[in-house]
Design a protein around this motif. Structure first.
Motif, PDB file in Angstrom:
ATOM      1  N   GLU A 124       0.827  -1.208   0.000  1.00 38.14           N
ATOM      2  CA  GLU A 124       0.000   0.000   0.000  1.00 38.14           C
ATOM      3  C   GLU A 124       0.859   1.254   0.000  1.00 38.14           C
ATOM      4  OE1 GLU A 124      -3.799   1.927   2.372  1.00 38.14           O
ATOM      5  OE2 GLU A 124      -2.838   0.110   3.122  1.00 38.14           O
ATOM      6  N   ASN A 125       1.907   1.292   0.854  1.00 36.94           N
ATOM      7  CA  ASN A 125       2.793   2.455   0.884  1.00 36.94           C
ATOM      8  C   ASN A 125       3.649   2.540  -0.375  1.00 36.94           C
ATOM      9  OD1 ASN A 125       2.055   3.637   3.338  1.00 36.94           O
ATOM     10  ND2 ASN A 125       3.310   2.183   4.494  1.00 36.94           N
ATOM     11  N   PHE A 126       4.015   1.390  -0.894  1.00 36.68           N
ATOM     12  CA  PHE A 126       4.835   1.398  -2.100  1.00 36.68           C
ATOM     13  C   PHE A 126       4.128   2.095  -3.254  1.00 36.68           C
ATOM     14  CE2 PHE A 126       5.801  -0.764  -6.173  1.00 36.68           C
ATOM     15  CZ  PHE A 126       7.103  -0.329  -6.321  1.00 36.68           C
ATOM     16  N   PHE A 127       2.811   1.949  -3.348  1.00 38.44           N
ATOM     17  CA  PHE A 127       2.078   2.500  -4.483  1.00 38.44           C
ATOM     18  C   PHE A 127       1.665   3.952  -4.298  1.00 38.44           C
ATOM     19  CE2 PHE A 127       1.479  -2.029  -5.468  1.00 38.44           C
ATOM     20  CZ  PHE A 127       1.933  -1.996  -6.771  1.00 38.44           C
ATOM     21  N   ARG A 128       2.166   4.618  -3.264  1.00 34.61           N
ATOM     22  CA  ARG A 128       1.930   6.051  -3.153  1.00 34.61           C
ATOM     23  C   ARG A 128       2.603   6.753  -4.334  1.00 34.61           C
ATOM     24  NH1 ARG A 128       3.248   7.689   2.990  1.00 34.61           N
ATOM     25  NH2 ARG A 128       2.935   9.745   2.073  1.00 34.61           N
ATOM     26  N   PRO A 129       1.913   7.719  -4.985  1.00 33.76           N
ATOM     27  CA  PRO A 129       2.465   8.345  -6.194  1.00 33.76           C
ATOM     28  C   PRO A 129       3.866   8.910  -6.016  1.00 33.76           C
ATOM     29  CG  PRO A 129       0.174   8.960  -5.923  1.00 33.76           C
ATOM     30  CD  PRO A 129       0.564   8.209  -4.674  1.00 33.76           C
ATOM     31  N   GLU A 130       4.139   9.541  -4.857  1.00 35.69           N
ATOM     32  CA  GLU A 130       5.457  10.161  -4.684  1.00 35.69           C
ATOM     33  C   GLU A 130       6.573   9.123  -4.633  1.00 35.69           C
ATOM     34  OE1 GLU A 130       3.478  10.257  -0.512  1.00 35.69           O
ATOM     35  OE2 GLU A 130       2.873  10.349  -2.627  1.00 35.69           O
ATOM     36  N   VAL A 131       6.271   7.928  -4.116  1.00 30.21           N
ATOM     37  CA  VAL A 131       7.275   6.859  -4.075  1.00 30.21           C
ATOM     38  C   VAL A 131       7.587   6.386  -5.495  1.00 30.21           C
ATOM     39  CG1 VAL A 131       7.767   4.519  -3.274  1.00 30.21           C
ATOM     40  CG2 VAL A 131       6.608   6.124  -1.758  1.00 30.21           C
ATOM     41  N   LEU A 132       6.555   6.141  -6.274  1.00 32.22           N
ATOM     42  CA  LEU A 132       6.757   5.664  -7.638  1.00 32.22           C
ATOM     43  C   LEU A 132       7.385   6.723  -8.531  1.00 32.22           C
ATOM     44  CD1 LEU A 132       3.452   3.669  -8.137  1.00 32.22           C
ATOM     45  CD2 LEU A 132       5.723   2.781  -7.597  1.00 32.22           C
ATOM     46  N   GLU A 133       7.056   7.986  -8.293  1.00 40.09           N
ATOM     47  CA  GLU A 133       7.688   9.060  -9.072  1.00 40.09           C
ATOM     48  C   GLU A 133       9.187   9.097  -8.836  1.00 40.09           C
ATOM     49  OE1 GLU A 133       5.551  12.483  -7.865  1.00 40.09           O
ATOM     50  OE2 GLU A 133       3.761  11.990  -9.045  1.00 40.09           O
ATOM     51  N   ARG A 134       9.614   8.908  -7.587  1.00 35.48           N
ATOM     52  CA  ARG A 134      11.052   8.897  -7.299  1.00 35.48           C
ATOM     53  C   ARG A 134      11.725   7.692  -7.943  1.00 35.48           C
ATOM     54  NH1 ARG A 134       9.470  11.439  -2.306  1.00 35.48           N
ATOM     55  NH2 ARG A 134       9.074   9.450  -1.285  1.00 35.48           N
ATOM     56  N   ARG A 160       0.232   2.573 -12.894  1.00 39.19           N
ATOM     57  CA  ARG A 160       0.237   2.470 -11.434  1.00 39.19           C
ATOM     58  C   ARG A 160      -0.965   1.664 -10.946  1.00 39.19           C
ATOM     59  NH1 ARG A 160      -1.388   5.159  -6.545  1.00 39.19           N
ATOM     60  NH2 ARG A 160      -2.871   6.451  -7.680  1.00 39.19           N
ATOM     61  N   GLU A 161      -2.125   1.919 -11.515  1.00 45.61           N
ATOM     62  CA  GLU A 161      -3.324   1.213 -11.080  1.00 45.61           C
ATOM     63  C   GLU A 161      -3.288  -0.248 -11.500  1.00 45.61           C
ATOM     64  OE1 GLU A 161      -5.720   2.222  -9.009  1.00 45.61           O
ATOM     65  OE2 GLU A 161      -4.388   3.944  -8.792  1.00 45.61           O
ATOM     66  N   HIS A 162      -2.792  -0.521 -12.695  1.00 49.25           N
ATOM     67  CA  HIS A 162      -2.723  -1.908 -13.149  1.00 49.25           C
ATOM     68  C   HIS A 162      -1.750  -2.721 -12.294  1.00 49.25           C
ATOM     69  CE1 HIS A 162      -5.240  -0.815 -16.378  1.00 49.25           C
ATOM     70  NE2 HIS A 162      -4.330  -0.236 -17.137  1.00 49.25           N
ATOM     71  N   VAL A 163      -0.592  -2.140 -12.026  1.00 52.60           N
ATOM     72  CA  VAL A 163       0.388  -2.843 -11.202  1.00 52.60           C
ATOM     73  C   VAL A 163      -0.159  -3.042  -9.787  1.00 52.60           C
ATOM     74  CG1 VAL A 163       2.698  -2.716 -10.193  1.00 52.60           C
ATOM     75  CG2 VAL A 163       2.342  -2.010 -12.562  1.00 52.60           C
ATOM     76  N   LYS A 164      -0.770  -2.004  -9.259  1.00 53.73           N
ATOM     77  CA  LYS A 164      -1.341  -2.089  -7.909  1.00 53.73           C
ATOM     78  C   LYS A 164      -2.408  -3.172  -7.825  1.00 53.73           C
ATOM     79  CE  LYS A 164      -3.737   0.721  -4.438  1.00 53.73           C
ATOM     80  NZ  LYS A 164      -4.237   2.086  -4.124  1.00 53.73           N
ATOM     81  N   ASN A 165      -3.332  -3.183  -8.776  1.00 55.67           N
ATOM     82  CA  ASN A 165      -4.419  -4.161  -8.748  1.00 55.67           C
ATOM     83  C   ASN A 165      -3.913  -5.588  -8.901  1.00 55.67           C
ATOM     84  OD1 ASN A 165      -6.322  -2.144  -8.452  1.00 55.67           O
ATOM     85  ND2 ASN A 165      -6.751  -1.994 -10.647  1.00 55.67           N
ATOM     86  N   ARG A 171       7.046   4.111 -17.625  1.00 56.02           N
ATOM     87  CA  ARG A 171       6.758   4.743 -16.332  1.00 56.02           C
ATOM     88  C   ARG A 171       5.769   3.901 -15.548  1.00 56.02           C
ATOM     89  NH1 ARG A 171       6.457   8.640 -20.053  1.00 56.02           N
ATOM     90  NH2 ARG A 171       4.176   8.582 -20.123  1.00 56.02           N
ATOM     91  N   ILE A 172       5.831   4.018 -14.217  1.00 56.78           N
ATOM     92  CA  ILE A 172       4.819   3.414 -13.363  1.00 56.78           C
ATOM     93  C   ILE A 172       3.923   4.489 -12.756  1.00 56.78           C
ATOM     94  CG2 ILE A 172       4.381   1.993 -11.320  1.00 56.78           C
ATOM     95  CD1 ILE A 172       7.039   0.630 -11.753  1.00 56.78           C
ATOM     96  N   ALA A 173       4.499   5.619 -12.378  1.00 57.61           N
ATOM     97  CA  ALA A 173       3.763   6.645 -11.635  1.00 57.61           C
ATOM     98  C   ALA A 173       2.744   7.384 -12.483  1.00 57.61           C
ATOM     99  CB  ALA A 173       4.736   7.641 -11.006  1.00 57.61           C
ATOM    100  N   SER A 174       2.966   7.518 -13.764  1.00 56.33           N
ATOM    101  CA  SER A 174       2.082   8.302 -14.622  1.00 56.33           C
ATOM    102  C   SER A 174       1.740   7.508 -15.879  1.00 56.33           C
ATOM    103  CB  SER A 174       2.739   9.635 -14.996  1.00 56.33           C
ATOM    104  OG  SER A 174       3.984   9.417 -15.631  1.00 56.33           O
ATOM    105  N   PRO A 175       0.672   7.892 -16.587  1.00 62.20           N
ATOM    106  CA  PRO A 175       0.230   7.119 -17.751  1.00 62.20           C
ATOM    107  C   PRO A 175       1.300   6.994 -18.829  1.00 62.20           C
ATOM    108  CG  PRO A 175      -1.477   8.658 -17.069  1.00 62.20           C
ATOM    109  CD  PRO A 175      -0.239   9.018 -16.287  1.00 62.20           C
ATOM    110  N   CYS A 176       1.311   5.854 -19.483  1.00 62.22           N
ATOM    111  CA  CYS A 176       2.199   5.625 -20.618  1.00 62.22           C
ATOM    112  C   CYS A 176       1.553   4.561 -21.500  1.00 62.22           C
ATOM    113  CB  CYS A 176       3.596   5.198 -20.162  1.00 62.22           C
ATOM    114  SG  CYS A 176       3.648   3.589 -19.343  1.00 62.22           S
TER     115      CYS A 176
END
Length: 232
Positions: free
Chosen positions: A31-41, A203-208, A138-143
């Motif tokens: 859950e914490n891993f999928f926070r947007p700021e973590v994935l952006e970094r 991000r949503e696909h990986v999270k789900n 990318r994971i954090a934003s659409p691609c």
């Protein structure tokens, strides 16, 4: 070749960016891993292509042999982060052959998270046969991801050559303005089956697909890239 948890790479990316482990303890769950700021970094630290190996461990023995052969990290190189699912967690780098079952979770095909992730990226399209590689930038934003099939590679030599070709093609495509178009053009020219389906929320696909990994004692791991691993 060694493997390490993608969560550990995210923690290391935070150290690099902040100059200290200010986010320590915050990437200790999916859950914490999928926070947007973590994935952006993580995206900024990697600054390259992600290649997720989609296969069924109960069936795709050639892909499992390829991963266990130590070729994956070398073939992927520093510009591509190769990902796969393994039964053992890998909070610290460890040899690939030390994983209890490379390729991991042996579930029903319809439930396997590797297959679920690939299919979620292309809801309106039929995918070529598995195994294959899901490429994205990318994971954090659409691609726009591209799935490339390796189903016609029936032995280790053939699969190794295919993987080397695809990793090389992804590196070249990553230097162009349109990664997906460039990669698709290359693989199509080689007669390799692929699918692309437009921009999507990775991000949503990986999270789900992976939110339930912990309950099965599995982890999303990467072939270790030296610049990600502290002390190298």
């Amino acid at each position: 070749m060694s493997v390490v948890s993608l969560r550990t790479l995210a923690e290391n990316a935070d150290v690099d960016e902040r100059g200290g482990r200010n986010f320590a303890g915050q990437v200790d769950s999916w859950e914490n891993f999928f926070r947007p700021e973590v994935l952006e970094r993580l995206d900024r630290a990697h600054d390259g292509v992600y290649a997720f190996l989609c296969f069924l461990p109960s069936r795709d023995e050639v892909m499992k042999s390829y991963i266990a052969s130590d070729a994956l990290a070398t073939d992927a190189g520093h510009e591509t982060l190769a990902l796969f699912i393994a039964d053992d967690g890998a909070r610290w780098p460890k040899p690939a052959d030390a994983m209890t079952d490379i390729g991991g979770l042996c579930l029903n095909t319809s439930l396997h998270p590797a297959i679920a992730l690939a299919r979620a990226c292309f809801p309106q399209k039929a995918l070529p046969h598995f195994p294959g590689i899901l490429f994205f930038t990318r994971i954090a934003s659409p691609c726009e991801p591209v799935f490339v099939s390796c189903a016609d590679c029936t032995d280790l030599i053939g699969l190794t050559r295919r993987m080397q070709l695809l990793f090389d093609s992804a590196r070249v495509a990553s230097r162009t303005p349109e990664f997906s178009s460039a990669l698709a053009s290359t693989v199509a020219g080689r007669g390799i089956l692929y699918t692309r389906g437009g921009r999507t929320e990775m991000r949503e696909h990986v999270k789900n697909a992976f939110f339930g990994l912990a309950q099965f004692k599995t982890d999303l791991v990467a072939a270790v890239i030296d610049r990600f691993v502290k002390g190298k």
